[in-house]
Design a protein around this motif. Sequence first.
Motif, PDB file in Angstrom:
ATOM      1  N   ARG A 503       6.188 -10.032   6.218  1.00 54.68           N
ATOM      2  CA  ARG A 503       5.248 -10.461   7.307  1.00 54.68           C
ATOM      3  C   ARG A 503       5.526  -9.288   8.407  1.00 54.68           C
ATOM      4  NH1 ARG A 503       5.883 -16.137   6.829  1.00 54.68           N
ATOM      5  NH2 ARG A 503       7.341 -16.192   8.613  1.00 54.68           N
ATOM      6  N   ALA A 504       6.752  -8.922   8.569  1.00 51.58           N
ATOM      7  CA  ALA A 504       7.052  -8.092   9.653  1.00 51.58           C
ATOM      8  C   ALA A 504       6.735  -6.912   9.594  1.00 51.58           C
ATOM      9  CB  ALA A 504       8.688  -8.212  10.030  1.00 51.58           C
ATOM     10  N   LEU A 505       6.816  -6.387   8.296  1.00 51.58           N
ATOM     11  CA  LEU A 505       6.512  -4.904   7.955  1.00 51.58           C
ATOM     12  C   LEU A 505       4.781  -4.944   8.089  1.00 51.58           C
ATOM     13  CD1 LEU A 505       9.354  -4.415   7.242  1.00 51.58           C
ATOM     14  CD2 LEU A 505       8.444  -3.167   5.349  1.00 51.58           C
ATOM     15  N   MET A 506       4.180  -5.760   7.504  1.00 56.25           N
ATOM     16  CA  MET A 506       2.813  -5.770   7.545  1.00 56.25           C
ATOM     17  C   MET A 506       2.212  -5.826   8.994  1.00 56.25           C
ATOM     18  SD  MET A 506       1.163  -8.102   4.437  1.00 56.25           S
ATOM     19  CE  MET A 506      -0.421  -7.558   4.850  1.00 56.25           C
ATOM     20  N   LYS A 507       2.776  -6.857   9.850  1.00 58.25           N
ATOM     21  CA  LYS A 507       2.248  -7.290  11.257  1.00 58.25           C
ATOM     22  C   LYS A 507       2.444  -5.495  11.930  1.00 58.25           C
ATOM     23  CE  LYS A 507       2.608  -9.980  15.033  1.00 58.25           C
ATOM     24  NZ  LYS A 507       3.021 -11.309  15.777  1.00 58.25           N
ATOM     25  N   ASN A 508       3.515  -4.961  11.772  1.00 56.98           N
ATOM     26  CA  ASN A 508       3.861  -3.813  12.316  1.00 56.98           C
ATOM     27  C   ASN A 508       3.286  -2.480  11.728  1.00 56.98           C
ATOM     28  OD1 ASN A 508       5.741  -4.419  14.831  1.00 56.98           O
ATOM     29  ND2 ASN A 508       6.298  -5.789  13.041  1.00 56.98           N
ATOM     30  N   ASP A 509       2.260  -2.607  10.585  1.00 54.43           N
ATOM     31  CA  ASP A 509       1.646  -1.511  10.021  1.00 54.43           C
ATOM     32  C   ASP A 509       2.525  -0.589   9.611  1.00 54.43           C
ATOM     33  OD1 ASP A 509      -1.010  -2.437  10.861  1.00 54.43           O
ATOM     34  OD2 ASP A 509      -0.705  -1.459  12.931  1.00 54.43           O
ATOM     35  N   ILE A 510       3.553  -0.797   8.766  1.00 56.86           N
ATOM     36  CA  ILE A 510       4.598  -0.158   8.193  1.00 56.86           C
ATOM     37  C   ILE A 510       4.175   0.049   6.739  1.00 56.86           C
ATOM     38  CG2 ILE A 510       7.117  -0.132   7.303  1.00 56.86           C
ATOM     39  CD1 ILE A 510       7.790  -1.078  10.232  1.00 56.86           C
ATOM     40  N   THR A 511       3.643  -1.193   6.229  1.00 53.95           N
ATOM     41  CA  THR A 511       3.191  -0.865   4.810  1.00 53.95           C
ATOM     42  C   THR A 511       2.208  -1.970   4.365  1.00 53.95           C
ATOM     43  OG1 THR A 511       3.841  -0.973   2.355  1.00 53.95           O
ATOM     44  CG2 THR A 511       5.170  -2.450   3.779  1.00 53.95           C
ATOM     45  N   GLN A 512       1.435  -1.921   3.253  1.00 53.36           N
ATOM     46  CA  GLN A 512       0.607  -2.980   2.929  1.00 53.36           C
ATOM     47  C   GLN A 512       0.937  -3.301   1.430  1.00 53.36           C
ATOM     48  OE1 GLN A 512      -1.799  -4.403   4.881  1.00 53.36           O
ATOM     49  NE2 GLN A 512      -0.843  -3.049   6.682  1.00 53.36           N
ATOM     50  N   GLY A 513       0.133  -3.960   0.835  1.00 52.17           N
ATOM     51  CA  GLY A 513       0.643  -4.675  -0.511  1.00 52.17           C
ATOM     52  C   GLY A 513       0.185  -3.495  -1.616  1.00 52.17           C
ATOM     53  N   LYS A 514       0.398  -3.822  -2.798  1.00 53.20           N
ATOM     54  CA  LYS A 514       0.013  -3.020  -3.826  1.00 53.20           C
ATOM     55  C   LYS A 514      -1.441  -3.247  -4.210  1.00 53.20           C
ATOM     56  CE  LYS A 514       3.553  -0.524  -5.636  1.00 53.20           C
ATOM     57  NZ  LYS A 514       3.561   0.952  -5.931  1.00 53.20           N
ATOM     58  N   THR A 515      -1.754  -4.327  -4.083  1.00 55.52           N
ATOM     59  CA  THR A 515      -3.334  -5.007  -4.293  1.00 55.52           C
ATOM     60  C   THR A 515      -3.506  -5.819  -3.265  1.00 55.52           C
ATOM     61  OG1 THR A 515      -2.844  -6.809  -5.758  1.00 55.52           O
ATOM     62  CG2 THR A 515      -3.084  -4.489  -6.671  1.00 55.52           C
ATOM     63  N   ALA A 516      -4.625  -6.420  -3.251  1.00 58.04           N
ATOM     64  CA  ALA A 516      -5.111  -7.487  -2.370  1.00 58.04           C
ATOM     65  C   ALA A 516      -4.178  -8.723  -2.299  1.00 58.04           C
ATOM     66  CB  ALA A 516      -6.428  -7.945  -2.410  1.00 58.04           C
ATOM     67  N   VAL A 517      -3.718  -9.137  -3.551  1.00 55.73           N
ATOM     68  CA  VAL A 517      -2.777 -10.338  -3.726  1.00 55.73           C
ATOM     69  C   VAL A 517      -1.474 -10.074  -4.149  1.00 55.73           C
ATOM     70  CG1 VAL A 517      -4.882 -11.678  -4.192  1.00 55.73           C
ATOM     71  CG2 VAL A 517      -3.529 -10.740  -6.108  1.00 55.73           C
ATOM     72  N   LYS A 518      -0.928  -8.971  -4.272  1.00 54.99           N
ATOM     73  CA  LYS A 518       0.271  -8.409  -4.714  1.00 54.99           C
ATOM     74  C   LYS A 518       0.839  -7.332  -3.857  1.00 54.99           C
ATOM     75  CE  LYS A 518       0.189 -10.637  -8.840  1.00 54.99           C
ATOM     76  NZ  LYS A 518       1.269 -11.521  -9.136  1.00 54.99           N
ATOM     77  N   PHE A 519       1.935  -7.856  -3.195  1.00 56.32           N
ATOM     78  CA  PHE A 519       2.869  -6.789  -2.716  1.00 56.32           C
ATOM     79  C   PHE A 519       3.699  -6.017  -3.397  1.00 56.32           C
ATOM     80  CE2 PHE A 519       6.814  -5.822  -0.458  1.00 56.32           C
ATOM     81  CZ  PHE A 519       6.225  -5.228   0.748  1.00 56.32           C
ATOM     82  N   GLY A 520       4.136  -6.214  -4.611  1.00 60.34           N
ATOM     83  CA  GLY A 520       4.918  -5.464  -5.425  1.00 60.34           C
ATOM     84  C   GLY A 520       6.394  -5.819  -5.324  1.00 60.34           C
ATOM     85  N   THR A 521       6.844  -6.740  -4.861  1.00 59.81           N
ATOM     86  CA  THR A 521       8.116  -7.212  -4.268  1.00 59.81           C
ATOM     87  C   THR A 521       9.111  -6.312  -5.360  1.00 59.81           C
ATOM     88  OG1 THR A 521       7.146  -9.176  -3.351  1.00 59.81           O
ATOM     89  CG2 THR A 521       9.508  -8.858  -3.616  1.00 59.81           C
ATOM     90  N   ASP A 522       9.014  -6.673  -6.538  1.00 60.10           N
ATOM     91  CA  ASP A 522      10.023  -6.438  -7.403  1.00 60.10           C
ATOM     92  C   ASP A 522       9.792  -4.764  -7.809  1.00 60.10           C
ATOM     93  OD1 ASP A 522      11.508  -8.803  -7.404  1.00 60.10           O
ATOM     94  OD2 ASP A 522      10.226  -9.581  -8.889  1.00 60.10           O
ATOM     95  N   ALA A 523       8.858  -4.302  -7.573  1.00 56.72           N
ATOM     96  CA  ALA A 523       8.394  -2.869  -7.906  1.00 56.72           C
ATOM     97  C   ALA A 523       9.521  -1.977  -7.397  1.00 56.72           C
ATOM     98  CB  ALA A 523       7.133  -2.539  -7.635  1.00 56.72           C
ATOM     99  N   ALA A 524       9.882  -1.042  -7.899  1.00 51.14           N
ATOM    100  CA  ALA A 524      10.762   0.279  -7.497  1.00 51.14           C
ATOM    101  C   ALA A 524      10.019   1.161  -6.619  1.00 51.14           C
ATOM    102  CB  ALA A 524      11.330   1.049  -8.936  1.00 51.14           C
ATOM    103  N   ILE A 525      10.634   1.595  -5.456  1.00 47.42           N
ATOM    104  CA  ILE A 525      10.315   2.155  -4.464  1.00 47.42           C
ATOM    105  C   ILE A 525      10.623   3.758  -4.694  1.00 47.42           C
ATOM    106  CG2 ILE A 525      12.200   1.759  -2.998  1.00 47.42           C
ATOM    107  CD1 ILE A 525       9.958   1.883  -0.531  1.00 47.42           C
ATOM    108  N   THR A 526       9.761   4.594  -4.576  1.00 47.67           N
ATOM    109  CA  THR A 526       9.997   5.965  -4.385  1.00 47.67           C
ATOM    110  C   THR A 526      10.702   6.699  -3.205  1.00 47.67           C
ATOM    111  OG1 THR A 526       7.838   6.767  -3.857  1.00 47.67           O
ATOM    112  CG2 THR A 526       8.020   6.124  -6.248  1.00 47.67           C
ATOM    113  N   ARG A 527      11.194   7.999  -3.443  1.00 49.51           N
ATOM    114  CA  ARG A 527      11.682   8.693  -2.209  1.00 49.51           C
ATOM    115  C   ARG A 527      10.509   8.903  -1.298  1.00 49.51           C
ATOM    116  NH1 ARG A 527      16.288  11.738  -2.652  1.00 49.51           N
ATOM    117  NH2 ARG A 527      15.203  13.511  -1.780  1.00 49.51           N
TER     118      ARG A 527
END
Length: 540
Positions: A503-527
């Motif tokens: 919620r904090a990252l979305m509210k501060n426009d740092i990132t959005q989800g992978k899709t409209a309903v998926k944040f991709g919580t367990d997905a690996a993050i790239t450099r």
Amino acid sequence: MKKISILAITLLLFLSGFTATTTVVHADTVLPFNTTITGDISEQAPKDAYTITVPKAGTLTITANVYFNAALMELRDSNNELTGHTKGIYNGRPENATSLSKDINVEPGVYTLFIKDANKDSFGNYNVRVSFDPANNNEIEPNQTFTEAMPINVNGKRIRGFISWNDTADYYKVELDEPGRLVIDIDSKMFNGSVKLYDSEGEMISWDSLGFYNGLPLLWNSHTDLEANIYYISIKGNDSYQGIYEMDVSFIPANNDEIEPNNSRESATPIVVNDNKVHTGFLSHTDKEDYYRIEMKYDGFLTIDFSSEFSGYSLMKERSISYDSHLSSGAVGKPEKSSKRVELKKGTYYFIPSIKVLWQGGVYTMSFKAEPAFKDMTGRYTPAVTYLADKEVAKGISVSEFGVQDNIKRVDAAIWLAKIMNLDLSDTSPTPYVDVPERAWGAVNALKREKIVNGKSANHFGANDTMTRGEMALLIQRAYKLSGDGLKLPFTDVSPRYEEAVRALMKNDITQGKTAVKFGTDAAITRGEMALFLYRADTK
């Protein structure tokens, strides 16, 4: 020649029909303005003298009509110095006079006008008339030398000066409190003359002729770029170049932000690339080049935006010869803007604006943007990767690649976060986690001390595990103490452990989800993604 009383002269003039402004006089007579005086030159009295009192600076117009063959006319001051040239008046006849009208520029004072025979055997009658046109000059006399120079304010009232036979030079003193451009505008009715600019030691900076008068006022303009100091302006004429001039002296401050002195590598002003600032410098006749030190923290490209009327620049590496150069081709009031992108290796460079042609300097502006030369750094990632590279937070996986699409390990993410937050990394003692390499001890200890990160177990950090998007959200939310209050998440894959952080990252426009309903919580993050998130968080 017999002397006649004033009463007799008046009666004679009345009876003979002359106007009231015509008088017969002889030697040593006061000659008032706008009055015609008659006289005669004889063998017994070959010279007549007339006293003329001039109340202020201006132009005397002397008109003589001579009814004999050869006469001389001259004007002398109270020191018996000749004012103007002796003029011959020839070929007059009793029935047909020769006329001469002469303008003479004079200062206030008492003068003597002489009318005399020219060759000792030519005698006869003449008449003479003097008129006066005041110069109405507002200069403060005396101002004929440096020590007498009249102080003037730049951007002040217009100065009206006067050059005469008695005063062929005027000096003005100008004091500049800051660097800038001194502009001198002169309108002159002198036939010619000169204007000179001197420094505080009396050394001449510039000289120019006012030009030649052709019936229209002479219009002369110049600009000189000067440092703060005392300066002198002189207007000069001679026995041929005299008259009225009007002068405006204005000043345009440079408003430069450079740190002087900066005229060598040793005194170079440091400039931070990518500081989003336009820097202003100034070059003058005594400061012909400036030095700025630029640090390229990586191999990459440097974009130089430069603006100047006349100045050029050179870019030099360390102590080597010129690396790159540029010369402006602008005009007064019309600076040339240029943009140049050069590829540079990591290292120290010197940017050197300088006067290139005809001592033309003035204000220049410059800004610098750098970016690494990673081949895989596309437009989306360029600002973020450049930001981290400038702060020396992250390096590439090789000289040519940042590894934008490579997954980032937890240990590398910890190092990036600790560096970008400027945490104290001095505690380089071994961490409680046996899998943390020595290169990361300072970063992990600092993050643990700030309660930003924990290990996956009591003795394992998971250093070589891939960082997930959920873990990234936790790290950034804790590090920057972000709040997501009031935001409802649309995602179905965010567990309670990560909910506040996402919620904090979305509210501060740092990132959005992978899709409209998926944040991709367990997905690996790239450099590349990690660079984006840190850039957005740190610049907010």
